[in-house]
Enzyme design. Structure first.
Site, short mmCIF file in Angstrom:
data_model
loop_
_atom_site.label_atom_id
_atom_site.label_comp_id
_atom_site.label_asym_id
_atom_site.label_seq_id
_atom_site.Cartn_x
_atom_site.Cartn_y
_atom_site.Cartn_z
N ASP A 1 1.04 -1.44 -0.13
CA ASP A 1 0.05 -0.26 0.10
C ASP A 1 1.05 1.31 -0.06
O ASP A 1 2.33 1.10 0.67
CB ASP A 1 -0.97 -0.13 0.80
CG ASP A 1 -1.85 1.01 1.29
OD1 ASP A 1 -2.65 1.26 0.17
OD2 ASP A 1 -1.85 1.87 1.84
N GLU B 1 1.35 -0.50 -5.02
CA GLU B 1 0.37 0.54 -5.55
C GLU B 1 1.27 1.54 -5.21
O GLU B 1 1.87 2.39 -4.48
CB GLU B 1 -0.84 0.60 -4.68
CG GLU B 1 -1.48 1.61 -4.79
CD GLU B 1 -2.50 2.05 -3.27
OE1 GLU B 1 -3.41 2.26 -3.71
OE2 GLU B 1 -1.99 1.97 -2.72
#
Length: 534
Positions: free
Chosen positions: A212, A273
């Site tokens: 993330d 990401e």
């Protein structure tokens, strides 16, 4: 539409060797990965919140769908200020989702079905309830976070300032919600902690990590002001770089992580990401000594138009080739409106999906897209839980509504945490199961053909000429292997295969084909070329 009967529940070809069973360490290069948003996927205990036993109970469904791996969004101990992306304990399961024993059982059963398991890792920030931050609030060990005596002009991704003042007068940085303080990755203790967290989950058998905010963690030295900008300061996908994202130092972190992943058998991997300014910047994350994959968000954000798709595909493939990495395609996820709505309808979404699944590289699916779910746009404000909604008015809740499983009341849920639209009964897995023309069976057929034709996920892409100039704006034609072509028509009129110089058998079509010799509007076909065009 060409279709093939789907297999019985649970029946599927093997996904390839699993950890410790063989030497296929490159499984991820052309894998189809299914993102499970746990709170919205399946509920085993009837409390209205999805959980890990619910995921385990639906593994047969994922096996029948034909995915190679599932990616679990956060299920860690968390006060849920941002749906679990505020982690209070990186080594345990939140009771709302189950237990570590439930997780272990899920991994074991998924592996038995030939499905690998990827978990989310949230390294940019922790929860404000994390023991480290609680110590920091008491004035102890603040060097594990980013504190200063006065704030700069940085803004939160969720809107408003990126700084919150503590009772003793100092300020701490949070690029997201105030409940998500940013960790200080210049501190060796933080780096050591996350190396240990990686090993903890790898030892439990996970096959990889989705990282993330992989472009975060390192901030420009001195924390300089961004300066005046028109509109919102933070644009996660734009040409301008900001001093808190995509700093060169993040790559040192991933060079520390790669040897850990490589030390485990079976091709353990990590996908980034990373919202960065260009494909060139993105390619740096997937150098041979860093991460394995990085999402191609340019493809997700492309306009529904043949020219837009081609531009993005060409750039993404070219930049990935520079570092020898596969491109990683995605059309929907938990942060963006579902592509049925974004692209203007189910027909267009199905066409875009067949294009994506025919591109070289890996593809990530978001739970519910195989049912053709649209974005829910009319959720009552008082039910929205996205912290961004409270600060900026923007909400991601519409793509997080629980999945419809049955045609009965509640679509298989009792009091779901977000209301399921009544008309989703017709989109439920039960309603679509035996309909050969359903979106669910389109996905099943596409993934089955992708396995039967390995060049659809691997190999090289060759663009086929569209002879008529007036069609070049609306039609994409490409060859994925000798004798196998893909044609997308984003225009308003059917396009004759003869006009494209193509003929053969349609293996799969994203929609009805009234004329077997033409590609209907908003349709993608996979075409087995005849001998005269092969």
């Amino acid at each position: 539409m060409a279709t093939t009967p789907h297999p019985p529940p649970g029946a599927r070809p093997a996904a390839g060797p699993l950890p410790g069973t063989a030497t296929d360490d490159d499984w991820w290069r052309d894998a189809v990965v299914y993102q499970v948003y746990p709170r919205s996927f399946a509920d085993a205990d009837g409390d209205g919140m999805g959980d890990l036993p619910g995921v385990r109970a639906r593994l047969g469904y994922l096996g029948e769908l034909g995915v190679d791996a599932l990616w679990l969004s956060p299920f860690y101990t968390s006060p849920q200020a941002d749906a679990g992306y505020d982690v209070a304990d990186y080594r345990d399961v939140d009771p709302m989702f189950g237990t570590l024993a439930d997780f272990d059982a899920l991994v074991a059963e998924a592996h038995a079905l030939g499905i690998r398991v990827i978990v989310d890792l949230v390294p940019n920030h922790s929860s404000d309830r994390h023991p480290w931050f609680q110590e920091a609030l008491r004035g102890e060990r603040r060097d594990r976070y980013i504190f200063r005596d006065a704030p700069n002009d940085w803004e939160s991704v969720f809107g408003g300032p990126a700084w919150t003042r503590t009772p003793d007068g100092q300020w701490y940085l949070h690029l997201f919600a105030p409940e998500q303080p940013d960790l200080n990755w210049e501190n060796p203790e933080v780096r050591a902690e996350f190396r240990d967290i990686l090993r903890f989950w790898l030892d439990r058998g996970v096959d990889g990590f989705r990282v993330d905010v992989a472009h975060g963690m390192i901030k420009d030295a001195g924390l300089p002001d961004v300066g005046p900008k028109e509109g919102r300061q933070v644009e996660l996908l734009g040409d301008e770089r900001v001093p808190y994202f995509d700093q060169d130092g993040v790559h040192d972190i991933y060079r520390e992580w790669r040897p850990i992943l490589d030390s485990y058998p079976g091709g353990r991997m990590a996908v980034a990401e990373a919202w960065v300014a260009s494909p060139e910047r993105l390619a740096r994350y997937v150098q041979p000594d860093e991460l394995h994959q990085a999402f191609s968000f340019d493809f997700m954000m492309a306009d529904y138009h043949a020219k837009s798709f081609r531009t993005v595909i060409e750039k993404s493939l070219a930049e990935a080739e520079l570092v020898g990495a596969p491109t990683t395609w995605v059309l929907s996820n938990h942060d963006k409106p579902r592509h049925v709505t974004r692209h203007g309808g189910l027909a267009r979404a199905r066409a875009a999906t067949l294009l994506m699944l025919a591109l070289p590289g890996s593809a990530y699916l978001y739970n519910g897209e195989e049912l053709g779910l649209p974005e829910v746009l009319d959720l009552p404000d008082e039910l929205r839980q996205d912290p961004a909604f409270k600060r900026s008015g923007e909400s991601r809740d519409g793509c997080r509504v629980p999945l419809p499983w049955t045609t009965g009341p509640g679509c298989g849920w009792s009091e779901p945490w977000l209301p399921i639209p009544e008309d989703w009964r017709e989109l439920s897995a039960e309603a679509q199961q035996d309909d050969p023309g359903s979106t669910l069976n389109l996905y099943r057929a596409a993934l089955r053909l992708r396995r039967e034709h390995p060049a659809l996920g691997g190999g090289t892409l060759r663009w086929l000429e569209v002879p008529a100039p007036e069609l070049r704006e609306d039609v994409l034609a490409l060859e994925r292997s000798p004798g196998l072509a893909v044609v997308l028509n984003t225009g308003e009129e059917p396009v004759s295969l003869a006009e494209l110089g193509l003929s053969g058998e349609v293996l799969l079509s994203s929609g009805p084909q009234p004329d077997p010799g033409a590609v209907a509007p908003d349709t993608t076909i996979w075409l087995q070329l005849g001998p005269e065009t092969a």
